[in-house]
Design a protein around this motif. Structure first.
Motif, mmCIF file in Angstrom:
data_model
loop_
_atom_site.group_PDB
_atom_site.id
_atom_site.type_symbol
_atom_site.label_atom_id
_atom_site.label_comp_id
_atom_site.label_asym_id
_atom_site.label_seq_id
_atom_site.Cartn_x
_atom_site.Cartn_y
_atom_site.Cartn_z
ATOM 1 N N PHE B 389 1.020 17.434 102.363
ATOM 2 C CA PHE B 389 0.906 18.583 103.262
ATOM 3 C C PHE B 389 -0.318 19.428 102.918
ATOM 4 C CE2 PHE B 389 1.869 23.114 104.182
ATOM 5 C CZ PHE B 389 1.645 23.033 105.545
ATOM 6 N N LEU B 391 -3.140 18.467 101.714
ATOM 7 C CA LEU B 391 -4.343 17.803 102.226
ATOM 8 C C LEU B 391 -4.420 17.880 103.752
ATOM 9 C CD1 LEU B 391 -4.411 14.664 99.906
ATOM 10 C CD2 LEU B 391 -5.926 16.646 99.814
ATOM 11 N N ARG B 392 -3.274 17.736 104.408
ATOM 12 C CA ARG B 392 -3.275 17.808 105.881
ATOM 13 C C ARG B 392 -3.592 19.233 106.330
ATOM 14 N NH1 ARG B 392 1.841 15.115 108.462
ATOM 15 N NH2 ARG B 392 0.502 15.210 110.305
ATOM 16 N N ALA B 393 -3.082 20.201 105.591
ATOM 17 C CA ALA B 393 -3.365 21.591 105.945
ATOM 18 C C ALA B 393 -4.850 21.912 105.757
ATOM 19 C CB ALA B 393 -2.512 22.531 105.104
ATOM 20 N N ARG B 394 -5.558 21.034 105.041
ATOM 21 C CA ARG B 394 -6.996 21.226 104.876
ATOM 22 C C ARG B 394 -7.790 20.356 105.832
ATOM 23 N NH1 ARG B 394 -5.242 25.119 103.313
ATOM 24 N NH2 ARG B 394 -5.211 25.957 101.219
ATOM 25 N N GLY B 395 -7.067 19.689 106.743
ATOM 26 C CA GLY B 395 -7.754 18.983 107.814
ATOM 27 C C GLY B 395 -7.766 17.467 107.713
ATOM 28 N N LEU B 396 -7.187 16.894 106.656
ATOM 29 C CA LEU B 396 -7.200 15.433 106.549
ATOM 30 C C LEU B 396 -6.065 14.825 107.372
ATOM 31 C CD1 LEU B 396 -8.833 16.254 103.914
ATOM 32 C CD2 LEU B 396 -8.065 14.061 103.035
ATOM 33 N N PRO B 397 -6.381 13.880 108.259
ATOM 34 C CA PRO B 397 -5.316 13.183 108.980
ATOM 35 C C PRO B 397 -4.378 12.482 107.988
ATOM 36 C CG PRO B 397 -7.450 12.712 109.962
ATOM 37 C CD PRO B 397 -7.713 13.446 108.686
ATOM 38 N N GLU B 398 -3.146 12.249 108.416
ATOM 39 C CA GLU B 398 -2.124 11.753 107.496
ATOM 40 C C GLU B 398 -2.560 10.500 106.737
ATOM 41 O OE1 GLU B 398 1.668 11.140 109.312
ATOM 42 O OE2 GLU B 398 2.694 11.233 107.368
ATOM 43 N N GLU B 400 -5.531 9.383 106.133
ATOM 44 C CA GLU B 400 -6.630 9.685 105.201
ATOM 45 C C GLU B 400 -6.117 10.409 103.963
ATOM 46 O OE1 GLU B 400 -10.473 11.551 106.215
ATOM 47 O OE2 GLU B 400 -10.124 10.748 108.220
ATOM 48 N N LEU B 404 -6.413 8.997 100.190
ATOM 49 C CA LEU B 404 -7.033 9.747 99.098
ATOM 50 C C LEU B 404 -6.098 9.793 97.879
ATOM 51 C CD1 LEU B 404 -9.709 11.306 98.699
ATOM 52 C CD2 LEU B 404 -8.483 13.395 99.268
#
Lengths: 251, 438
Positions: B389, B391-398, B400, B404
């Motif tokens: 979450f 990472l997604r909240a920082r703009g990375l699609p799930e 990706e 990572l």
């Protein structure tokens, strides 16, 4: 049109309703503070705006720049300009901070149909902002937040805010776990980002933070609703009287 | 004792009988082969009641023993050459085995550095050189090692002389190119001389259009006093391939062995390493990564034998499992009575990306000395939702964000690779796997 409109929002976690019809409007360029006792639903509100899984919205809506925010994935919200500074920023061993920053920024830019930042340009920008926040270059090579102190983690959140340039920043209990010096540094970082194009929602338990980040509007939350709104003087009033009157009134 | 003959016993016997006349080696070698085959026959395929093979029951997983591959013809070699192009690594000295046969034309034998000797195993066996003189026989009765010893067709015998530092990494490439179902049986030997330094890459690949195959490989590594070997092993075999390989490593005083084995290929695979410390002050890093999907089964089994004092061993193992994949890690550290001041640590972690994937981790310590530092640990779990979450909240699609985190997870095993180019190669293997998954 307001930047953020939360209308009659009802949210459940598992079988328990946490927000019971919350309404909040944040105009562009304003800094709003949300204060309230533990368990009033402040963090739930911030999580729902950012799109954290595990919350069920049973009623109401959230409009961001007039668009239905609840229909978007968390990454879409980020690309549109929503930024949640976490109360407890996570540690991600093995992912260097620099790599993380670049990957995130480029993912947002890609989603907006913008070109990737060139690396020298990006490095320069990161160094500049990190320098102003007192974040040593060495920290940027380490895993995200790995081995960072509480204050360093919060400064890392502010660094991201400065890089991503969101139009809405939600600061969830930024003061928790910070001593007075760390709080001052982080707050100065936030204040440097205040602009007529950027709104902020500062969630906090204590008035102390609002001495550093002075809000335009203060809301009091209790039992899942906004029960009172006013100017910055409301925060001082709360400091004197406490939350008891609101929790009783809301009950 | 009742010996139940299974279908595979008969197939193994006919494979051995049929191949016998063309297996290389003078009379002494032929005797060794017969003894090895008898040993194999007594045991049959390892099954779940054989403790070392508990999680990899070959009576279930290996339904047949295929006949030995024919020597590659012109068409096979042409397809092998294409596969080599695809898997080329800059700057390495490439040594190529196609369907288990050393192919000089596809190998790079030009301008050997002084002190470096490379010969096909076939030639060594035919010259009547007994292998046991310079390469101690593995200290194991393992049935699949015996099978390999009986049927080994060819391989590479490499010697790096004392005080030589090889500038170019050596790469042994195993290419499967056969168009008829076949067994490929190879054995290679690498001796690193006193204070010598070498880097070895082993690659296992299939040429386009090759059919199903069973690969049996063994590698003997001897590192003399003060020598160093860096070893990267890439199992990128065909997805329906069967792959059984053994490593026998023997380290003398102050020797260094730094290895990392990645498995993304093979339907059923087992890599078993037998590492023995024979001299004080030697150090071993034996890391590994299994990246598996579909119905793949991969087993990594290590035995670290601390027979002498003051040696250090480190194992970091990672498995990332999707679909119905099954990964096995067994690591046994033995510290013998006089191996004081042993410092041995082993950590294995598995990441399950699906509900149906399975990981078995079995780290074991057997300590008979009283002044040692030893530890092991094992974990199995899913990706952390909180990290995802963030990472997604920082703009990375799930996908990706997952990629990572997975790269970071396997990075802990890969970061020990010293050579920048080879580390990048290992990272790229992970990236390809993640892309194929997305």
């Amino acid at each position: 049109m307001a930047l953020l409109e939360v209308k009659n929002l009802q949210v459940r976690v598992e079988e328990r309703e946490i927000l019971h019809g919350l309404t909040l409007t944040v105009e562009e360029g304003q800094v709003h503070a949300i204060m309230g006792p533990n368990g009033s639903g402040k963090s739930t509100l911030s999580h729902v705006i950012a799109g954290k899984p595990g919350y069920e919205v049973t009623g109401g809506e959230i409009l961001f720049k007039g668009e239905d925010l609840l229909a978007m994935e968390p990454e879409e919200r980020a690309a549109k300009g929503v930024f949640l500074a976490f109360q407890y920023p996570v540690e991600i061993p093995g992912v260097a901070t620099m790599t993380f920053l670049r990957t995130a920024l480029n993912a947002q830019r890609k989603a907006r149909g913008e070109g990737e930042f060139s690396t020298p340009e990006f490095l320069k920008k990161v160094r500049e902002v990190a320098g102003s926040l007192g974040i040593p270059q060495e920290m940027l090579k380490r895993g995200v937040n790995v081995g960072f102190s509480g204050g360093e983690k919060k400064r890392n959140e502010v660094l991201q805010m400065a890089l991503f340039q969101p139009s809405l920043c939600i600061l969830d209990e930024m003061d928790s776990g910070l001593d007075i010096d760390a709080l001052r540094v982080a707050s100065e970082g936030v204040n440097a980002l205040r602009s007529p194009q950027r709104s902020m929602v500062v969630i906090t338990h204590y008035q102390r933070l609002l001495d550093y980040i002075v809000p335009d509007v203060v809301h009091v939350m209790a039992k899942g609703r906004v029960v009172k709104s006013g100017g910055k003087e409301l925060a001082l009033e709360l400091e004197a009287t406490g939350y008891a009157q609101y929790t009783e009134a809301a009950a | 004792m009742t010996v139940v003959a299974t279908k595979t016993d008969g197939q193994a016997a006919s494979a051995f009988q049929a191949a016998r006349s063309r297996l290389p080696g003078a009379a002494a070698v032929a005797e060794q082969r017969q003894a090895a085959f008898d040993n194999y026959t007594r045991q049959g395929l390892p099954h779940r009641r054989v403790e070392d093979w508990k999680y990899t029951d070959l009576r279930v997983l290996m339904r047949e023993v295929l006949p030995l591959a024919a020597a590659p013809d012109h068409a096979h070699l042409a397809r092998a050459a294409d596969a080599l192009q695809l898997h080329a690594i800059d700057g390495v000295r490439r040594l190529v085995l196609v369907d288990g046969v050393f192919v000089a034309d596809l190998s790079d034998l030009a301008e050997l550095e002084p002190g470096l000797s490379i010969r096909p195993l076939r030639e060594v066996l035919e010259a009547g050189e007994a292998l046991d003189d310079r390469w101690p026989a593995p200290d194991t009765a393992d049935a699949m090692v015996a099978f390999n010893a009986a049927l080994m067709t060819d391989g590479v015998v490499i010697e790096v002389g004392a005080d030589i530092t090889l500038q170019r990494p050596l790469q042994i490439v195993h290419v499967a190119a056969a168009t008829e179902p076949a067994s490929i049986v190879t054995r290679s030997l690498l001796r690193v001389g006193q204070n010598a330094t070498a880097t070895l890459v082993e690659s296992f690949v299939a040429a386009d259009g090759s059919t199903r195959y069973q690969l049996h490989d063994a590698l003997h590594v001897t590192i003399a006093e003060g020598g160093r070997l860096d070893h990267l092993r890439l199992n990128e075999d065909a997805i329906d391939a069967f792959h059984i390989a053994s490593l026998f490593a023997s380290l003398h005083g102050q020797a260094r062995y730094n290895a990392c084995a990645l498995t993304t290929g093979g339907g059923v695979s087992r890599y078993q390493g037998f590492v023995r410390f024979n001299g004080d002050g030697a150090e071993v890093t034996a890391n590994g990564v299994n990246l598996l999907n579909g119905t793949q089964h991969a087993d990594t089994t290590l035995f670290l034998d601390h027979a002498v004092p003051h040696c250090v061993s480190r194992e970091v193992f990672r498995a990332v499992l999707d679909g119905r994949a099954h990964s096995v890690f067994q690591g046994r550290i033995m510290v013998r009575p006089h191996a004081q001041k042993t410092d041995a640590k082993m950590m294995t972690r598995a990441l399950l990306l699906s509900d149906e994937a399975e990981a078995d981790n079995k780290p074991e310590l057997e300590i008979f000395a009283d002044d040692v530092t030893c530890g092991h640990g094992a974990t199995t779990g899913a990706l952390d939702d909180t990290l995802l979450f963030y990472l997604r909240a920082r703009g990375l699609p799930e996908k990706e964000a997952q990629a990572l985190l997975i790269q970071a997870f396997i990075g802990e095993a890969i970061e020990s690779i010293v050579d920048d180019q080879l580390r990048a190669l290992a990272i790229a293997v992970g990236e390809r796997w993640l892309e194929a998954r997305a």
